[in-house]
Scaffold this motif. Sequence first.
Motif, PDB file in Angstrom:
ATOM      1  N   ALA A 469       0.799  -1.346   0.067  1.00  0.00           N
ATOM      2  CA  ALA A 469       0.125  -0.160  -0.100  1.00  0.00           C
ATOM      3  C   ALA A 469       0.771   1.339  -0.032  1.00  0.00           C
ATOM      4  CB  ALA A 469      -0.849  -0.048   1.044  1.00  0.00           C
ATOM      5  N   ASP A 470       0.524   2.152  -0.578  1.00  0.00           N
ATOM      6  CA  ASP A 470       1.040   3.618  -0.507  1.00  0.00           C
ATOM      7  C   ASP A 470       0.404   4.157   0.632  1.00  0.00           C
ATOM      8  OD1 ASP A 470       2.447   5.935  -1.626  1.00  0.00           O
ATOM      9  OD2 ASP A 470       0.326   6.785  -2.105  1.00  0.00           O
ATOM     10  N   PRO A 471       1.361   4.908   1.480  1.00  0.00           N
ATOM     11  CA  PRO A 471       0.893   5.328   2.786  1.00  0.00           C
ATOM     12  C   PRO A 471       0.163   6.553   2.406  1.00  0.00           C
ATOM     13  CG  PRO A 471       3.205   4.577   2.823  1.00  0.00           C
ATOM     14  CD  PRO A 471       2.968   4.314   1.419  1.00  0.00           C
ATOM     15  N   GLU A 472       0.600   7.483   1.546  1.00  0.00           N
ATOM     16  CA  GLU A 472      -0.210   8.772   1.191  1.00  0.00           C
ATOM     17  C   GLU A 472      -1.528   8.516   0.642  1.00  0.00           C
ATOM     18  OE1 GLU A 472       0.873  11.731   1.699  1.00  0.00           O
ATOM     19  OE2 GLU A 472       2.594  10.852   2.662  1.00  0.00           O
ATOM     20  N   THR A 473      -1.627   7.422  -0.030  1.00  0.00           N
ATOM     21  CA  THR A 473      -3.055   6.947  -0.617  1.00  0.00           C
ATOM     22  C   THR A 473      -3.982   6.401   0.503  1.00  0.00           C
ATOM     23  OG1 THR A 473      -2.489   6.397  -2.738  1.00  0.00           O
ATOM     24  CG2 THR A 473      -4.477   5.358  -1.979  1.00  0.00           C
ATOM     25  N   ALA A 474      -3.152   5.897   1.408  1.00  0.00           N
ATOM     26  CA  ALA A 474      -3.912   5.226   2.961  1.00  0.00           C
ATOM     27  C   ALA A 474      -4.452   6.482   3.743  1.00  0.00           C
ATOM     28  CB  ALA A 474      -2.810   4.349   3.368  1.00  0.00           C
ATOM     29  N   LEU A 475      -3.383   7.317   3.996  1.00  0.00           N
ATOM     30  CA  LEU A 475      -3.776   8.491   4.711  1.00  0.00           C
ATOM     31  C   LEU A 475      -5.008   9.184   4.030  1.00  0.00           C
ATOM     32  CD1 LEU A 475      -2.660   9.476   7.224  1.00  0.00           C
ATOM     33  CD2 LEU A 475      -1.295  11.235   6.094  1.00  0.00           C
ATOM     34  N   GLU A 476      -5.056   9.449   2.727  1.00  0.00           N
ATOM     35  CA  GLU A 476      -6.035  10.216   2.037  1.00  0.00           C
ATOM     36  C   GLU A 476      -7.485   9.295   2.209  1.00  0.00           C
ATOM     37  OE1 GLU A 476      -8.168  13.057   0.438  1.00  0.00           O
ATOM     38  OE2 GLU A 476      -6.166  13.232   1.038  1.00  0.00           O
ATOM     39  N   SER A 477      -7.438   7.988   2.067  1.00  0.00           N
ATOM     40  CA  SER A 477      -8.590   7.069   2.390  1.00  0.00           C
ATOM     41  C   SER A 477      -9.173   7.287   4.036  1.00  0.00           C
ATOM     42  CB  SER A 477      -8.412   5.579   2.198  1.00  0.00           C
ATOM     43  OG  SER A 477      -9.175   4.876   2.387  1.00  0.00           O
ATOM     44  N   LEU A 478      -8.093   7.579   4.733  1.00  0.00           N
ATOM     45  CA  LEU A 478      -8.684   7.661   5.924  1.00  0.00           C
ATOM     46  C   LEU A 478      -9.362   9.035   6.333  1.00  0.00           C
ATOM     47  CD1 LEU A 478      -8.539   6.910   9.294  1.00  0.00           C
ATOM     48  CD2 LEU A 478      -6.308   7.930   9.318  1.00  0.00           C
ATOM     49  N   ARG A 479      -8.690  10.106   5.768  1.00  0.00           N
ATOM     50  CA  ARG A 479      -9.555  11.278   5.817  1.00  0.00           C
ATOM     51  C   ARG A 479     -10.771  11.235   5.097  1.00  0.00           C
ATOM     52  NH1 ARG A 479      -4.146  13.363   3.888  1.00  0.00           N
ATOM     53  NH2 ARG A 479      -3.081  14.157   5.517  1.00  0.00           N
ATOM     54  N   THR A 480     -10.882  10.363   4.034  1.00  0.00           N
ATOM     55  CA  THR A 480     -12.253  10.476   3.402  1.00  0.00           C
ATOM     56  C   THR A 480     -13.039   9.590   4.249  1.00  0.00           C
ATOM     57  OG1 THR A 480     -11.092  10.522   1.304  1.00  0.00           O
ATOM     58  CG2 THR A 480     -13.524   9.499   1.328  1.00  0.00           C
ATOM     59  N   ALA A 481     -12.640   8.540   4.999  1.00  0.00           N
ATOM     60  CA  ALA A 481     -13.682   8.018   5.717  1.00  0.00           C
ATOM     61  C   ALA A 481     -14.259   8.775   7.020  1.00  0.00           C
ATOM     62  CB  ALA A 481     -12.597   6.894   6.582  1.00  0.00           C
ATOM     63  N   PHE A 482     -13.417   9.783   7.453  1.00  0.00           N
ATOM     64  CA  PHE A 482     -14.037  10.627   8.524  1.00  0.00           C
ATOM     65  C   PHE A 482     -14.938  11.624   7.744  1.00  0.00           C
ATOM     66  CE2 PHE A 482      -9.637   9.866  10.990  1.00  0.00           C
ATOM     67  CZ  PHE A 482     -10.457   8.647  11.875  1.00  0.00           C
ATOM     68  N   GLU A 483     -15.008  12.027   6.582  1.00  0.00           N
ATOM     69  CA  GLU A 483     -15.569  12.650   6.028  1.00  0.00           C
ATOM     70  C   GLU A 483     -17.243  12.367   5.509  1.00  0.00           C
ATOM     71  OE1 GLU A 483     -15.407  15.929   5.667  1.00  0.00           O
ATOM     72  OE2 GLU A 483     -13.263  16.248   6.429  1.00  0.00           O
ATOM     73  N   GLN A 484     -17.311  11.055   5.682  1.00  0.00           N
ATOM     74  CA  GLN A 484     -18.451  10.275   5.303  1.00  0.00           C
ATOM     75  C   GLN A 484     -19.140   9.575   6.431  1.00  0.00           C
ATOM     76  OE1 GLN A 484     -18.588   8.826   1.154  1.00  0.00           O
ATOM     77  NE2 GLN A 484     -16.285   9.380   1.179  1.00  0.00           N
ATOM     78  N   GLN A 485     -20.507   9.577   6.777  1.00  0.00           N
ATOM     79  CA  GLN A 485     -20.930   8.526   7.896  1.00  0.00           C
ATOM     80  C   GLN A 485     -20.504   6.949   7.649  1.00  0.00           C
ATOM     81  OE1 GLN A 485     -25.077   9.765   8.163  1.00  0.00           O
ATOM     82  NE2 GLN A 485     -24.330  11.466   9.698  1.00  0.00           N
ATOM     83  N   GLY A 486     -20.347   6.386   8.655  1.00  0.00           N
ATOM     84  CA  GLY A 486     -20.242   4.879   8.386  1.00  0.00           C
ATOM     85  C   GLY A 486     -19.315   4.487   7.717  1.00  0.00           C
ATOM     86  N   ARG A 487     -18.211   5.016   7.502  1.00  0.00           N
ATOM     87  CA  ARG A 487     -17.214   4.182   6.848  1.00  0.00           C
ATOM     88  C   ARG A 487     -16.179   3.716   7.891  1.00  0.00           C
ATOM     89  NH1 ARG A 487     -16.641   5.507   1.492  1.00  0.00           N
ATOM     90  NH2 ARG A 487     -18.597   6.065   0.558  1.00  0.00           N
ATOM     91  N   VAL A 488     -16.589   2.855   8.756  1.00  0.00           N
ATOM     92  CA  VAL A 488     -15.803   2.259   9.933  1.00  0.00           C
ATOM     93  C   VAL A 488     -14.745   1.669   9.314  1.00  0.00           C
ATOM     94  CG1 VAL A 488     -15.965   0.697  11.941  1.00  0.00           C
ATOM     95  CG2 VAL A 488     -17.567   2.535  11.607  1.00  0.00           C
ATOM     96  N   GLN A 489     -15.306   0.347   8.640  1.00  0.00           N
ATOM     97  CA  GLN A 489     -14.152  -0.443   8.078  1.00  0.00           C
ATOM     98  C   GLN A 489     -12.870   0.262   7.305  1.00  0.00           C
ATOM     99  OE1 GLN A 489     -14.599  -3.767   9.139  1.00  0.00           O
ATOM    100  NE2 GLN A 489     -12.270  -4.022   8.262  1.00  0.00           N
ATOM    101  N   GLN A 490     -13.566   1.059   6.393  1.00  0.00           N
ATOM    102  CA  GLN A 490     -12.625   1.760   5.550  1.00  0.00           C
ATOM    103  C   GLN A 490     -11.433   2.614   6.544  1.00  0.00           C
ATOM    104  OE1 GLN A 490     -14.289   4.569   2.725  1.00  0.00           O
ATOM    105  NE2 GLN A 490     -12.577   5.905   2.962  1.00  0.00           N
ATOM    106  N   ALA A 491     -11.832   3.142   7.547  1.00  0.00           N
ATOM    107  CA  ALA A 491     -11.012   3.896   8.399  1.00  0.00           C
ATOM    108  C   ALA A 491      -9.943   2.629   8.965  1.00  0.00           C
ATOM    109  CB  ALA A 491     -11.727   4.698   9.435  1.00  0.00           C
ATOM    110  N   GLY A 492     -10.363   1.755   9.462  1.00  0.00           N
ATOM    111  CA  GLY A 492      -9.453   0.624  10.118  1.00  0.00           C
ATOM    112  C   GLY A 492      -8.621   0.127   8.850  1.00  0.00           C
ATOM    113  N   ASP A 493      -9.162  -0.124   7.782  1.00  0.00           N
ATOM    114  CA  ASP A 493      -8.204  -0.690   6.723  1.00  0.00           C
ATOM    115  C   ASP A 493      -7.360   0.294   6.389  1.00  0.00           C
ATOM    116  OD1 ASP A 493      -9.536  -2.960   6.607  1.00  0.00           O
ATOM    117  OD2 ASP A 493     -10.802  -2.223   4.853  1.00  0.00           O
TER     118      ASP A 493
END
Length: 606
Positions: A469-493
């Motif tokens: 995994a690319d750390p920068e892409t993962a960090l952006e995915s984490l930010r996106t998860a916090f911006e939308q409701q219910g993205r629990v699994q996305q945040a953990g992944d």
Amino acid sequence: MAVDDAGRDEYRKAVDLDDLRKEGRALTAVDGTPIALFYHEGEVRAVNNRCPHMGFPLTEGTVDEGVLTCHWHHARFELSCGDTFDPWADDVDTYPTDVRDGTVYVSPAPRRSDPPGVHWRERLDDGLEQNLRLVLAKSAVALTDAGVPPAEVVERGVTFGVGNRADGWSSGLTILVALANRLPDLDEPDRKRALYQGLTEVAGDCDGEAPKFDQEAFAATDVPFERLLSWFRENVEVRDADGAERVLRTAVAAGHDPEKLTELLVTAATDHRYLNTGHTFDYVNKATEALDLIGWDDEERTAEVLASLVRGLATADRAEETSSWRQPDDLATMCEESFARLDDLVAAGEAKTWTEPDDFTERLHAADPETVFDALEGAIEDGATVEQLASAVSFAAAKRVALFATSNEFADWNTVHHTFTFANAVHRAAERTDATALYRGVFDAAVNVYLDRFLNTPPAPEATGDPDADPETALESLRTAFEQQGRVQQAGDAVADYLAGGGDPDRLKAALGNALLVEDTNFHTFQAYEAACRQFDRRAAAGDDAGVTDEQRDCLVAAARYMAAHYPTRRSREQTFSIAARLLRGERVDAADEGRDADAETTAGD
């Protein structure tokens, strides 16, 4: 005319007196500062044109009977000295003026000369007393910019909180201390946010509450510690908060060290099971951590902080009185039977060194309580210290959060959360004292890990991370998860991918901290972040240099999943913080006429 003869040569030319007399007001700038000039009742007055509340131009206000009123929120100021009628607005700077040959001159130096640290300390106290969020935000930013140590800001918040709430220590103080603990993890702007959020929670907790009236220590301070411990436990047992407070204050006055004072508190806090779903013990831990931050050296302050815990200890709900601890398995009785054997178990393990078995977490996650109790007792008999066992149980609790199934009711997040933060508090206390009684807190945490088993049935998919995994892409995915409701699994992944891909853990903790602090975060989410980061750090300190361990990963996965379940929010507190930061940078926050201050600077001296 208002004239100040001192330093007349340093005054700056401003406006023609006749023009000012005719118009009643004028806008100029002196050394980059926008100045509002008023001609009122035969006098020339000069004030900073930015309203100290939210920056609205005061030249658009009105003056009547010596009172200047800002039209945006109706803040009022005594025109000659700048003092406000409304504490939420702050005082406005006034400037000496001089009139020479029909021209008004203005001094560039305001009459008030208090250093920023002095002024904003006073405003911090005002904000706490009156629960003024904007004032608290400004104070947090300004004091940090002035170089005031965060520990001093925390001390003012703690001192206010323990003295102005009759029921004592509560969530607000816990949040303030939790955030203060994690300040090194945060980026510089977020350290200001953390202080603001914590201070706001303390002020809100105390708003409208009765103040605390203190008991006094006994005159006899030469009582042996074991007797003080017995007295304290007895008074807490019968729910006599006043008697217990006198005993505690006596222990402080007798000069007992932090380890002994902690032993006094945690022993009483574990005489009954899992008080107030773990909050009571967590408060005990946070109060001692507060003193770690602000110092144990001041006897009066130490007594005030620790005395704030007593009412909570004496009035707490006791888990053995609930059905879940009695049916279908009598877990409370199983605990008492183990506690009766504690001294013998500890004695058997004295000469041994315990190493946690590979399957210890699985045994703590067993569906049979006997397996859990056998694992704990066997570990003690094999030499497990309170700290070692508390650490192991803390991870087992964190794993429950990391595997929490979103098919559960939303409120059940708090069930696994309470177990984790309680276990973390016991672990922290075990680093301060090795009192045998503290093993009881470990058992309480383990019992709740057992009770929480159904919330992992079935477990959520485990976030193990992709090494490619690319750390920068993962960090952006984490930010996106916090911006939308219910993205629990996305945040953990995203957290797991970031770490597996070689991302910097410090940067991840800072990113999680930023996500925490820009939201209208609730009490439990603050706790979840702090506990997860602390457990991560303890495992880093105990590990080797091979990289991030699976246990460390799971701690931060747990935090991210819990946060994602509760985000996004309205972010009203972040709006207040942003306004405060912009005001202190001298920016305009009103939408109208945004270029006016800049224009004023170009016309100064014309």
